[in-house]
Motif scaffolding. Structure first.
Motif, PDB file in Angstrom:
ATOM      1  N   ARG A 130       0.831  -1.208   0.000  1.00  0.00           N
ATOM      2  CA  ARG A 130       0.000   0.000   0.000  1.00  0.00           C
ATOM      3  C   ARG A 130       0.865   1.258   0.000  1.00  0.00           C
ATOM      4  NH1 ARG A 130      -3.509   1.019   4.309  1.00  0.00           N
ATOM      5  NH2 ARG A 130      -4.822   2.184   2.856  1.00  0.00           N
ATOM      6  N   GLU A 131       1.927   1.231   0.794  1.00  0.00           N
ATOM      7  CA  GLU A 131       2.812   2.397   0.842  1.00  0.00           C
ATOM      8  C   GLU A 131       3.406   2.684  -0.534  1.00  0.00           C
ATOM      9  OE1 GLU A 131       3.024   4.405   3.163  1.00  0.00           O
ATOM     10  OE2 GLU A 131       2.799   3.429   5.113  1.00  0.00           O
ATOM     11  N   VAL A 132       3.907   1.649  -1.195  1.00  0.00           N
ATOM     12  CA  VAL A 132       4.542   1.848  -2.497  1.00  0.00           C
ATOM     13  C   VAL A 132       3.538   2.384  -3.506  1.00  0.00           C
ATOM     14  CG1 VAL A 132       5.700   0.706  -4.423  1.00  0.00           C
ATOM     15  CG2 VAL A 132       6.291   0.090  -2.077  1.00  0.00           C
ATOM     16  N   SER A 133       2.326   1.846  -3.481  1.00  0.00           N
ATOM     17  CA  SER A 133       1.299   2.306  -4.414  1.00  0.00           C
ATOM     18  C   SER A 133       1.040   3.799  -4.256  1.00  0.00           C
ATOM     19  CB  SER A 133       0.005   1.513  -4.185  1.00  0.00           C
ATOM     20  OG  SER A 133      -1.026   1.987  -5.025  1.00  0.00           O
ATOM     21  N   TYR A 134       0.873   4.250  -3.023  1.00  0.00           N
ATOM     22  CA  TYR A 134       0.596   5.668  -2.787  1.00  0.00           C
ATOM     23  C   TYR A 134       1.834   6.533  -3.012  1.00  0.00           C
ATOM     24  CZ  TYR A 134      -4.091   4.868  -0.917  1.00  0.00           C
ATOM     25  OH  TYR A 134      -5.417   4.553  -0.777  1.00  0.00           O
ATOM     26  N   LEU A 135       3.006   6.025  -2.642  1.00  0.00           N
ATOM     27  CA  LEU A 135       4.228   6.801  -2.839  1.00  0.00           C
ATOM     28  C   LEU A 135       4.501   7.030  -4.323  1.00  0.00           C
ATOM     29  CD1 LEU A 135       6.572   5.223  -0.129  1.00  0.00           C
ATOM     30  CD2 LEU A 135       5.528   7.501  -0.088  1.00  0.00           C
ATOM     31  N   LYS A 136       4.216   6.030  -5.141  1.00  0.00           N
ATOM     32  CA  LYS A 136       4.393   6.196  -6.584  1.00  0.00           C
ATOM     33  C   LYS A 136       3.417   7.242  -7.117  1.00  0.00           C
ATOM     34  CE  LYS A 136       4.922   2.520  -9.167  1.00  0.00           C
ATOM     35  NZ  LYS A 136       6.239   2.722  -9.791  1.00  0.00           N
ATOM     36  N   ASN A 137       2.193   7.239  -6.606  1.00  0.00           N
ATOM     37  CA  ASN A 137       1.218   8.247  -7.032  1.00  0.00           C
ATOM     38  C   ASN A 137       1.641   9.652  -6.614  1.00  0.00           C
ATOM     39  OD1 ASN A 137      -0.465   6.347  -8.214  1.00  0.00           O
ATOM     40  ND2 ASN A 137      -1.681   6.046  -6.365  1.00  0.00           N
ATOM     41  N   LEU A 138       2.354   9.738  -5.484  1.00  0.00           N
ATOM     42  CA  LEU A 138       2.845  11.036  -5.020  1.00  0.00           C
ATOM     43  C   LEU A 138       4.109  11.467  -5.761  1.00  0.00           C
ATOM     44  CD1 LEU A 138       2.379  10.667  -1.141  1.00  0.00           C
ATOM     45  CD2 LEU A 138       1.052  12.120  -2.684  1.00  0.00           C
ATOM     46  N   GLY A 139       4.632  10.583  -6.619  1.00  0.00           N
ATOM     47  CA  GLY A 139       5.845  10.906  -7.360  1.00  0.00           C
ATOM     48  C   GLY A 139       7.100  10.812  -6.520  1.00  0.00           C
ATOM     49  N   LYS A 140       7.039  10.047  -5.433  1.00  0.00           N
ATOM     50  CA  LYS A 140       8.192   9.928  -4.543  1.00  0.00           C
ATOM     51  C   LYS A 140       9.268   9.070  -5.191  1.00  0.00           C
ATOM     52  CE  LYS A 140      10.152  10.791  -0.577  1.00  0.00           C
ATOM     53  NZ  LYS A 140      10.509  12.173  -0.205  1.00  0.00           N
ATOM     54  N   GLU A 141      10.498   9.546  -5.124  1.00  0.00           N
ATOM     55  CA  GLU A 141      11.628   8.805  -5.671  1.00  0.00           C
ATOM     56  C   GLU A 141      12.386   8.104  -4.543  1.00  0.00           C
ATOM     57  OE1 GLU A 141      13.926  11.626  -7.832  1.00  0.00           O
ATOM     58  OE2 GLU A 141      12.407  11.929  -9.400  1.00  0.00           O
ATOM     59  N   ASP A 142      13.394   7.344  -4.936  1.00  0.00           N
ATOM     60  CA  ASP A 142      14.261   6.638  -3.981  1.00  0.00           C
ATOM     61  C   ASP A 142      13.508   5.591  -3.167  1.00  0.00           C
ATOM     62  OD1 ASP A 142      16.387   8.263  -4.801  1.00  0.00           O
ATOM     63  OD2 ASP A 142      15.878   9.797  -3.320  1.00  0.00           O
ATOM     64  N   ILE A 143      12.447   5.031  -3.745  1.00  0.00           N
ATOM     65  CA  ILE A 143      11.771   3.911  -3.087  1.00  0.00           C
ATOM     66  C   ILE A 143      12.691   2.697  -3.174  1.00  0.00           C
ATOM     67  CG2 ILE A 143       9.747   2.401  -3.135  1.00  0.00           C
ATOM     68  CD1 ILE A 143       8.200   4.682  -4.421  1.00  0.00           C
TER      69      ILE A 143
END
Length: 345
Positions: free
Chosen positions: A177-190
């Motif tokens: 769930r975190e990765v899904s939302y972080l990708k939508n937020l455009g977060k890098e360095d996952i």
């Protein structure tokens, strides 16, 4: 307030006209005061959020969001709230921009951005530091586990626990769930481990769906069968248990065979798991029919016990037993219920 500052931006060259400039310039002092107030409100909201996190043990965010992505989204919204008016005001060409009040606005703005950036870095870095180990530990689990009562459980995920700003992730569902939302937020360095897990999201979902069905049926058989019924199907239960034991001993969520290629299940593993599911499903359906028939038979027998097949004529004690309609009464009583058989499907 954003509309007010955007209006000054839209006016553009109109401000070069003396009449318009004379009307608008005095309002800049009011706008500076509004910016000070807005930055003060943002700081209060920021402090209250940290205070609530310390009090509750976790950062309060939207209940539909996972904790890390929810916190980052809250930071993003607060940053946007102050960035839009300040950056719009920054391009204003007016002597007021050189006043101490206006310069203080920009100082407070930069300080607020620093606070938000520090919190964002803290939350995200703490999550990143745990993800690799959490993925490794959870993916190395066996697919299913059995408790002391022989009940099966899917061994994929635990609950998510919060401990202050230290988001202690216990399971893989939270990471997905975190990765899904972080990708939508455009977060890098996952982390790569989290991205690899996310790429297998749909595949894992299919495996979980099939395993959950088999586990539900298997546990239903063990929980609802009487000792007599269970003895009759003991050989089939032992066959299923043998196959489940092989899954427990040889497979985990990180097994090479579990990784699907081109959306096609790996043949060996899929055949093995599908065999378990089919065996359990067939046995569960049979037991459900048997138990339904048993209840129906008991109901029919209770009806027979409550209603005599042969009565005296007109219900009088001194009358003779009525035998003329005995066949009709027996047939009517026998047709009062039916049972389910395999041929009914």
């Amino acid at each position: 307030m954003n509309a007010l500052f955007q209006c000054t931006h839209v006016m553009g060259l109109l401000m070069d006209r003396q009449i318009i400039n004379a009307q608008v310039s005095p309002k800049y002092k009011v706008m500076v005061a509004m910016l000070h107030e807005e930055l003060d409100v943002a700081k209060v909201l920021f402090d209250e959020q940290l205070s609530m996190a310390e009090k509750l043990g976790y950062m309060p965010v939207d209940k539909f969001m996972p904790p890390v992505a929810g916190t980052l989204l809250w930071i993003h919204k607060l940053r946007q709230r102050i960035t839009t008016p300040v950056e719009t005001f920054r391009i204003v060409e007016d002597p007021i921009m050189e006043t101490p009040e206006a310069q203080h606005v920009f100082v407070k703005y930069e300080e607020m951005l620093d606070y938000l950036a520090q919190l964002e870095e803290k939350v995200f870095s703490e999550w990143v530091s745990q993800v690799a180990d959490k993925c490794r530990v959870n993916l190395n689990r066996t697919l299913v586990v059995r408790d002391d009562t022989s009940i099966l459980q899917l061994n994929f995920d635990d609950e998510v626990r919060h401990k202050g700003l230290d988001y202690h992730l216990q399971g893989l569902v939270s990471i997905l769930r975190e990765v899904s939302y972080l990708k939508n937020l455009g977060k890098e360095d996952i982390p790569e481990e989290a991205l690899d897990l996310y790429q297998r999201n749909e595949d894992i979902r299919l495996w979980i769906g099939n395993l959950n069905l088999a586990i539900k049926w298997y546990n239903g058989i063990r929980s609802h069968c009487t000792p007599v019924e269970f003895d009759l199907i003991l050989d089939e239960i032992e066959e299923i248990d043998e196959k489940v034991a092989k899954v427990q001993e040889t497979l985990n969520w990180n097994s090479d065979d579990l990784i699907l290629h081109v959306n096609v299940f790996s043949t060996d593993v899929w055949v093995h798991v599908k065999k378990i599911r089919d065996l359990v499903e067939h046995l569960y359906d049979r037991m459900a029919k048997i138990q339904a028939n048993s209840v129906r038979i008991s109901s029919i027998m209770n009806t027979w016990g409550a209603t005599p097949l042969i009565n005296r004529k007109d219900g009088k004690k001194e009358a003779l037993v009525s035998l003329e309609d005995r066949k009709e009464r027996v047939q009517k009583s026998g047709n009062s219920g039916s049972v389910v058989s395999d041929s009914d499907n």
